[in-house]
Design a protein around this motif. Structure first.
Motif, PDB file in Angstrom:
ATOM      1  N   ASN A 234     -13.750 -22.142  10.872  1.00  0.00           N
ATOM      2  CA  ASN A 234     -12.539 -22.912  10.602  1.00  0.00           C
ATOM      3  C   ASN A 234     -12.556 -24.255  11.319  1.00  0.00           C
ATOM      4  O   ASN A 234     -12.098 -25.265  10.772  1.00  0.00           O
ATOM      5  CB  ASN A 234     -11.309 -22.106  11.023  1.00  0.00           C
ATOM      6  CG  ASN A 234     -10.850 -21.130   9.952  1.00  0.00           C
ATOM      7  OD1 ASN A 234     -10.202 -21.504   8.983  1.00  0.00           O
ATOM      8  ND2 ASN A 234     -11.203 -19.862  10.122  1.00  0.00           N
ATOM      9  N   GLN A 235     -13.080 -24.274  12.540  1.00  0.00           N
ATOM     10  CA  GLN A 235     -13.146 -25.529  13.283  1.00  0.00           C
ATOM     11  C   GLN A 235     -14.126 -26.517  12.654  1.00  0.00           C
ATOM     12  O   GLN A 235     -13.945 -27.727  12.762  1.00  0.00           O
ATOM     13  CB  GLN A 235     -13.562 -25.239  14.738  1.00  0.00           C
ATOM     14  CG  GLN A 235     -12.490 -24.521  15.545  1.00  0.00           C
ATOM     15  CD  GLN A 235     -12.981 -24.078  16.908  1.00  0.00           C
ATOM     16  OE1 GLN A 235     -14.185 -24.052  17.177  1.00  0.00           O
ATOM     17  NE2 GLN A 235     -12.051 -23.698  17.781  1.00  0.00           N
ATOM     18  N   SER A 236     -15.157 -26.009  11.989  1.00  0.00           N
ATOM     19  CA  SER A 236     -16.173 -26.869  11.366  1.00  0.00           C
ATOM     20  C   SER A 236     -15.873 -27.155   9.902  1.00  0.00           C
ATOM     21  O   SER A 236     -16.580 -27.960   9.277  1.00  0.00           O
ATOM     22  CB  SER A 236     -17.555 -26.193  11.462  1.00  0.00           C
ATOM     23  OG  SER A 236     -17.856 -25.805  12.777  1.00  0.00           O
ATOM     24  N   LEU A 237     -14.844 -26.522   9.349  1.00  0.00           N
ATOM     25  CA  LEU A 237     -14.608 -26.569   7.913  1.00  0.00           C
ATOM     26  C   LEU A 237     -14.318 -27.980   7.407  1.00  0.00           C
ATOM     27  O   LEU A 237     -14.833 -28.390   6.364  1.00  0.00           O
ATOM     28  CB  LEU A 237     -13.453 -25.634   7.545  1.00  0.00           C
ATOM     29  CG  LEU A 237     -13.221 -25.409   6.052  1.00  0.00           C
ATOM     30  CD1 LEU A 237     -14.478 -24.848   5.400  1.00  0.00           C
ATOM     31  CD2 LEU A 237     -12.049 -24.449   5.843  1.00  0.00           C
ATOM     32  N   GLY A 238     -13.498 -28.736   8.127  1.00  0.00           N
ATOM     33  CA  GLY A 238     -13.154 -30.089   7.696  1.00  0.00           C
ATOM     34  C   GLY A 238     -14.378 -30.971   7.583  1.00  0.00           C
ATOM     35  O   GLY A 238     -14.566 -31.696   6.585  1.00  0.00           O
ATOM     36  N   ARG A 239     -15.227 -30.892   8.578  1.00  0.00           N
ATOM     37  CA  ARG A 239     -16.458 -31.696   8.576  1.00  0.00           C
ATOM     38  C   ARG A 239     -17.361 -31.277   7.424  1.00  0.00           C
ATOM     39  O   ARG A 239     -17.934 -32.116   6.721  1.00  0.00           O
ATOM     40  CB  ARG A 239     -17.155 -31.518   9.922  1.00  0.00           C
ATOM     41  CG  ARG A 239     -18.506 -32.242  10.035  1.00  0.00           C
ATOM     42  CD  ARG A 239     -19.648 -31.288   9.844  1.00  0.00           C
ATOM     43  NE  ARG A 239     -20.925 -31.957   9.941  1.00  0.00           N
ATOM     44  CZ  ARG A 239     -22.019 -31.533   9.356  1.00  0.00           C
ATOM     45  NH1 ARG A 239     -21.986 -30.467   8.586  1.00  0.00           N
ATOM     46  NH2 ARG A 239     -23.160 -32.176   9.510  1.00  0.00           N
ATOM     47  N   THR A 240     -17.481 -29.973   7.193  1.00  0.00           N
ATOM     48  CA  THR A 240     -18.348 -29.477   6.129  1.00  0.00           C
ATOM     49  C   THR A 240     -17.846 -29.896   4.754  1.00  0.00           C
ATOM     50  O   THR A 240     -18.625 -30.309   3.883  1.00  0.00           O
ATOM     51  CB  THR A 240     -18.437 -27.940   6.195  1.00  0.00           C
ATOM     52  OG1 THR A 240     -18.869 -27.541   7.508  1.00  0.00           O
ATOM     53  CG2 THR A 240     -19.422 -27.408   5.174  1.00  0.00           C
ATOM     54  N   ILE A 241     -16.537 -29.821   4.549  1.00  0.00           N
ATOM     55  CA  ILE A 241     -15.950 -30.215   3.261  1.00  0.00           C
ATOM     56  C   ILE A 241     -16.167 -31.700   3.001  1.00  0.00           C
ATOM     57  O   ILE A 241     -16.566 -32.102   1.899  1.00  0.00           O
ATOM     58  CB  ILE A 241     -14.450 -29.870   3.229  1.00  0.00           C
ATOM     59  CG1 ILE A 241     -14.247 -28.351   3.190  1.00  0.00           C
ATOM     60  CG2 ILE A 241     -13.783 -30.520   2.017  1.00  0.00           C
ATOM     61  CD1 ILE A 241     -12.802 -27.923   3.268  1.00  0.00           C
ATOM     62  N   ASN A 242     -15.899 -32.530   4.006  1.00  0.00           N
ATOM     63  CA  ASN A 242     -16.059 -33.981   3.839  1.00  0.00           C
ATOM     64  C   ASN A 242     -17.503 -34.357   3.513  1.00  0.00           C
ATOM     65  O   ASN A 242     -17.770 -35.189   2.628  1.00  0.00           O
ATOM     66  CB  ASN A 242     -15.605 -34.707   5.098  1.00  0.00           C
ATOM     67  CG  ASN A 242     -14.104 -34.617   5.309  1.00  0.00           C
ATOM     68  OD1 ASN A 242     -13.346 -34.456   4.351  1.00  0.00           O
ATOM     69  ND2 ASN A 242     -13.666 -34.703   6.552  1.00  0.00           N
ATOM     70  N   THR A 243     -18.439 -33.737   4.231  1.00  0.00           N
ATOM     71  CA  THR A 243     -19.858 -34.014   3.980  1.00  0.00           C
ATOM     72  C   THR A 243     -20.260 -33.594   2.575  1.00  0.00           C
ATOM     73  O   THR A 243     -20.961 -34.318   1.859  1.00  0.00           O
ATOM     74  CB  THR A 243     -20.735 -33.286   5.009  1.00  0.00           C
ATOM     75  OG1 THR A 243     -20.359 -33.684   6.330  1.00  0.00           O
ATOM     76  CG2 THR A 243     -22.200 -33.620   4.789  1.00  0.00           C
ATOM     77  N   SER A 244     -19.799 -32.419   2.156  1.00  0.00           N
ATOM     78  CA  SER A 244     -20.158 -31.901   0.836  1.00  0.00           C
ATOM     79  C   SER A 244     -19.581 -32.776  -0.272  1.00  0.00           C
ATOM     80  O   SER A 244     -20.263 -33.067  -1.265  1.00  0.00           O
ATOM     81  CB  SER A 244     -19.654 -30.464   0.685  1.00  0.00           C
ATOM     82  OG  SER A 244     -20.240 -29.618   1.644  1.00  0.00           O
ATOM     83  N   ILE A 245     -18.335 -33.198  -0.116  1.00  0.00           N
ATOM     84  CA  ILE A 245     -17.696 -34.035  -1.140  1.00  0.00           C
ATOM     85  C   ILE A 245     -18.425 -35.369  -1.275  1.00  0.00           C
ATOM     86  O   ILE A 245     -18.674 -35.852  -2.400  1.00  0.00           O
ATOM     87  CB  ILE A 245     -16.208 -34.255  -0.821  1.00  0.00           C
ATOM     88  CG1 ILE A 245     -15.434 -32.944  -0.994  1.00  0.00           C
ATOM     89  CG2 ILE A 245     -15.616 -35.336  -1.714  1.00  0.00           C
ATOM     90  CD1 ILE A 245     -13.971 -33.040  -0.610  1.00  0.00           C
TER      91      ILE A 245
END
Length: 309
Positions: A234-245
């Motif tokens: 959950n703590q890494s989710l924002g970074r992962t979503i932004n990178t993927s998008i």
């Protein structure tokens, strides 16, 4: 952002992955797997031209002239000229090539069609290239497991690397499935896609495991493994979503451009990469961590049973 219970819902995520694999296998049986001449051998005739031509028309003319099945693709050569490539699974005689030249010139008199080059790949060379490509992919996978093993050795690096590789296998299968569904023959771009997805997906996985290691240092034994894993994802989710998008957007633009300009050489890279990026996000976020936590809990329960006995 609302907390997602990744571990508690792991069976749902695992079931989705299993369903995708089953559907993918069925697609392979239905659509079949095509190999480019780089892997199976054959010949490629290249013709430069001006203006616009009908690719389907070129395919019909080539098959009628050569008397064999062919595949036709648009691409751009090193000089920036638009080129149509006609690929066959067998050799082409000088007479057959001359007949094809005449047929194309007659069918498209206003497009200044000119023969530029021919390339032939023997079946043995194609097989050798395929084997070397597989070796490169396997070697990359082994090196990544070894790196994760060493990097996260304090939290069980070997199991982390193993489950990361298992998730990568899903990403590879999804990218392979894109080639099958869209009827793209497996070529050197397939190898490039797989190795690129390896680096992209494993990067997200390493970020999550790095956060798991940091949280284990902070909370020690206050929380169970599954809680630490869920919190870390959950703590890494924002970074992962932004990178993927961001990465997905680039590949989407490339795919649209390639489709609009009939650049098959670019389509065979960008389109499967889009599927691989989505799968990489899913596997690194929803599969690897929960699967690793499940294994850690299994080992802990087994050790408790042995101690009690």
């Amino acid at each position: 952002m609302k907390r997602i219970e990744f571990y508690e819902k792991r069976k749902v995520f695992f079931s989705i992955s299993a369903a995708v694999v089953v559907i993918g296998i069925l697609c392979c049986l239905i659509f079949g797997v095509q190999l480019d001449i780089q892997f199976k051998g054959g010949s490629i005739l290249s013709y430069s031209y001006s203006g616009d031509i009908d690719i389907n028309g070129v395919e019909d003319i080539a098959e009628g002239s050569l008397g064999m099945n062919v595949s036709v693709a648009n691409t751009t050569d090193a000089a920036g000229m638009t080129v149509v490539q006609i690929s066959t699974s067998g050799g082409i005689s000088t007479e057959a090539k001359s007949a094809l030249d005449d047929a194309l010139t007659k069918a498209y008199p206003d497009n200044d069609i000119k023969f530029t080059e021919t390339r032939s790949v023997s079946a043995s060379m194609g097989t050798s290239f395929l084997v070397k490509s597989i070796v490169a992919i396997v070697l990359a996978a082994i090196l990544m497991v070894l790196f994760i093993w060493w990097r996260f050795r304090k939290i069980g690096g070997l199991s982390a690397g193993t489950f990361a590789l298992l998730a990568l296998c899903l990403d590879v299968f999804i990218a392979f499935l894109a080639f099958v569904i869209f009827g793209i023959p497996l070529n050197d771009n397939f190898v490039a896609v797989i190795l690129t997805i390896f680096g992209y997906s494993i990067n997200d996985t390493i970020v999550i495991f790095d956060r798991i290691r940091e949280n284990e240092k902070l909370v020690g034994n206050k929380y169970p493994t599954e809680e630490i894993v869920t919190r870390s994802i959950n703590q890494s989710l924002g970074r992962t979503i932004n990178t993927s998008i961001c990465t997905l957007t680039v590949m989407a633009v490339l795919s649209i451009f390639a489709i609009a300009t009939n650049l098959d050489s670019l389509i065979s890279f960008a389109l499967p990469m889009m599927f691989g990026i989505v799968s990489g996000f899913y596997s690194s976020t929803f599969i690897t961590g929960p699967l690793w936590a499940t294994w850690k809990n299994f080992k802990a329960a087994k050790k408790t049973q042995q101690d009690a006995a």
